[in-house]
Design an enzyme around this catalytic site. Structure first.
Site, PDB file in Angstrom:
ATOM      1  N   GLU A 221       0.667  -1.376  -0.049  1.00  0.00           N
ATOM      2  CA  GLU A 221      -0.097   0.051  -0.051  1.00  0.00           C
ATOM      3  C   GLU A 221       0.854   1.238  -0.021  1.00  0.00           C
ATOM      4  O   GLU A 221       0.691   2.048   0.873  1.00  0.00           O
ATOM      5  CB  GLU A 221      -0.895   0.037   1.140  1.00  0.00           C
ATOM      6  CG  GLU A 221      -2.061  -1.207   1.115  1.00  0.00           C
ATOM      7  CD  GLU A 221      -2.951  -1.093   2.234  1.00  0.00           C
ATOM      8  OE1 GLU A 221      -2.742  -0.251   3.231  1.00  0.00           O
ATOM      9  OE2 GLU A 221      -4.198  -1.867   2.000  1.00  0.00           O
ATOM     10  N   GLU A 342      -6.143  -7.761  -1.677  1.00  0.00           N
ATOM     11  CA  GLU A 342      -6.597  -7.622  -0.610  1.00  0.00           C
ATOM     12  C   GLU A 342      -8.384  -7.421  -0.546  1.00  0.00           C
ATOM     13  O   GLU A 342      -8.568  -6.338  -1.394  1.00  0.00           O
ATOM     14  CB  GLU A 342      -6.153  -6.623   0.460  1.00  0.00           C
ATOM     15  CG  GLU A 342      -4.575  -6.825   0.865  1.00  0.00           C
ATOM     16  CD  GLU A 342      -4.292  -5.911   2.096  1.00  0.00           C
ATOM     17  OE1 GLU A 342      -4.993  -5.424   2.657  1.00  0.00           O
ATOM     18  OE2 GLU A 342      -2.999  -5.697   2.127  1.00  0.00           O
TER      19      GLU A 342
END
Length: 436
Positions: A221, A342
């Site tokens: 991320e 995810e």
């Protein structure tokens, strides 16, 4: 919604779905066949995953990812007492027919740190990562290995900045110095080289030569909020991806993006969950459209992104549009696979019901399956996150133990089998067909 979209092709699609569903029901009763019926010689002859346009391939046949996250594998493999948890979750994944597990190949400066300080490694922890890779190979599970965290958990970019400060490096005080400070970039390159050239003490294979590794992920991320223009992060991605490829020409590489569109992107206003998402210094299209990046990634957290405000119907509507938009990008803009690395639904949501989480899982997996049927770029999805019993302190509001969530276990197993039937893998198709 899925059936309406395919109404014109229902005579062709319905038998496929029905056939796959029947097989999946049998699969649920004989899950061990996934592991036990694989020839030992096939375990020894694992091939690298490659890319051909919008598809992953193995031995020139399309490969779809059915995956999950267990970020804690290396950490739990350090101690003898907790190591069985690693074996257990990989065995569970194999029994469910899942193909790839995403996990951390980093732990910087914290408890059970792999990198104790800049350039200093704990051999005990490196051997734990050796074990994870060797056990995954034994279970015929591939690994997506992430190399650093944007967040502070397990050290992350903040730890690199701290090391540089302690060594007297002159820099900006922000943790985003990780991306633009020359000394810190050098630190991270040293780490990349150490991991990629590591020789596994169990298998004797260097990581860069081990097909058990599905791909490398530069960062979990990445965000560079100090430069919302995106220039800093783009430059970092280009430099680091070139460096990875200079060492390892065998493995695929991805950035680790969440999927947000930049402030200058035409989709920024219409597709992002809010204006804030365009100010993080990342841009899905631009960051992915680099020759040394092989595929791109997207995350799905409607609860976190909307502060739990949406009702379940609104959440599912957003998820469908979010996924369809990125699959369209993969097909029309990038010509690369798109993987949803995810996805999860928080149990802290107001009025949370387990059935809501199951609905999210079904929505995500159905869209991936629809993409596969349509020969589009949606190449797989990873649930966040799998645990085993006794791991309460590793849990967050998204984690679960597969064995304790029978419907989700069944849903993901069914999905894996359906993908196996259309991806063209002789082994996967044979294993699935043995359940008839």
């Amino acid at each position: 919604m899925f059936l309406k979209m395919l109404e014109g092709n229902r005579r062709m699609i319905y038998p496929v779905i029905g056939f796959a569903s029947c097989i999946a029901l049998l699969f649920l009763s004989f899950g061990d066949i996934w592991v036990n019926n694989v020839d030992k010689r096939e375990l020894e002859s694992l091939s690298f995953v490659k890319r051909n346009g919008t598809h992953f391939t193995v031995d020139d046949k399309i490969f779809y990812v059915s995956g999950w996250n267990s970020y804690w594998l290396m950490d739990q493999a350090v101690e003898e007492s907790s190591r069985p948890r690693v074996n257990e979750v990989l065995q569970i994944g194999a029994k469910m027919g899942l193909s790839v597990c995403r996990t951390w190949a980093f732990n910087d400066g914290t408890y059970n740190a792999l990198q104790i300080s800049h350039g200093q490694f704990d051999e005990r922890v490196f051997k734990a990562l050796d074990h994870v890779i060797a056990e995954a190979r034994r279970q015929r599970i591939r690994l997506l290995l992430s190399l650093v965290n944007n967040l502070q958990a397990f050290g992350g970019k903040a730890q690199y900045v701290k090391w540089a400060y302690e060594e007297g490096v002159s820099m900006n005080s922000t943790n985003d110095s990780f991306f633009f400070n020359p000394s810190i970039r050098h630190y991270f390159k040293n780490y990349i080289k150490a991991v990629l050239t590591r020789r596994n003490t169990i298998t004797g294979i260097e990581y860069r030569n081990d097909p058990t590794i599905f791909a490398w992920e530069l960062m979990n991320e990445p965000r560079c909020m100090s430069d919302p223009s995106g220039e800093t992060l783009q430059d970092w991605i280009e430099e680091m991806s070139i460096f990875v490829k200079s060492i390892d020409k065998n493995h695929l590489l991805t950035v680790g993006l969440e999927g947000f569109y930049g402030s200058k992107s035409p989709k920024g206003l219409t597709m992002n969950p809010g204006p804030w998402a365009g100010e993080l210094g990342s841009d899905f299209i631009r960051n992915s459209n680099i020759s040394t990046i092989d595929f791109t990634t997207v995350h799905i957290y409607p609860d976190q992104w909307f502060n739990f405000k949406l009702e379940i119907e609104e959440k599912m509507e957003f998820v469908s549009k979010w996924m369809d938009s990125h699959i369209e990008d993969g097909d029309k803009e990038l010509n690369k696979p798109v993987v949803f690395t995810e996805f999860g639904l928080s149990n802290l949501s107001k009025g949370f019901r387990e059935s809501d989480r199951e609905r999210l899982y079904k929505t995500v997996l159905d869209i991936v399956y629809k993409s596969a049927l349509g020969n589009k770029s949606g190449a797989g999805a990873f649930a966040w996150q799998f645990l085993v019993r006794g791991m309460e302190k590793y849990n967050d509001d998204f984690g679960f133990v597969p064995a304790e969530t029978s419907h989700t276990y069944q849903l993901m197993s069914n999905h894996s089998c359906k993908l196996a039937l259309i991806q063209g893998s002789p082994t996967s198709r044979r294993v699935c067909l043995t359940m008839l």
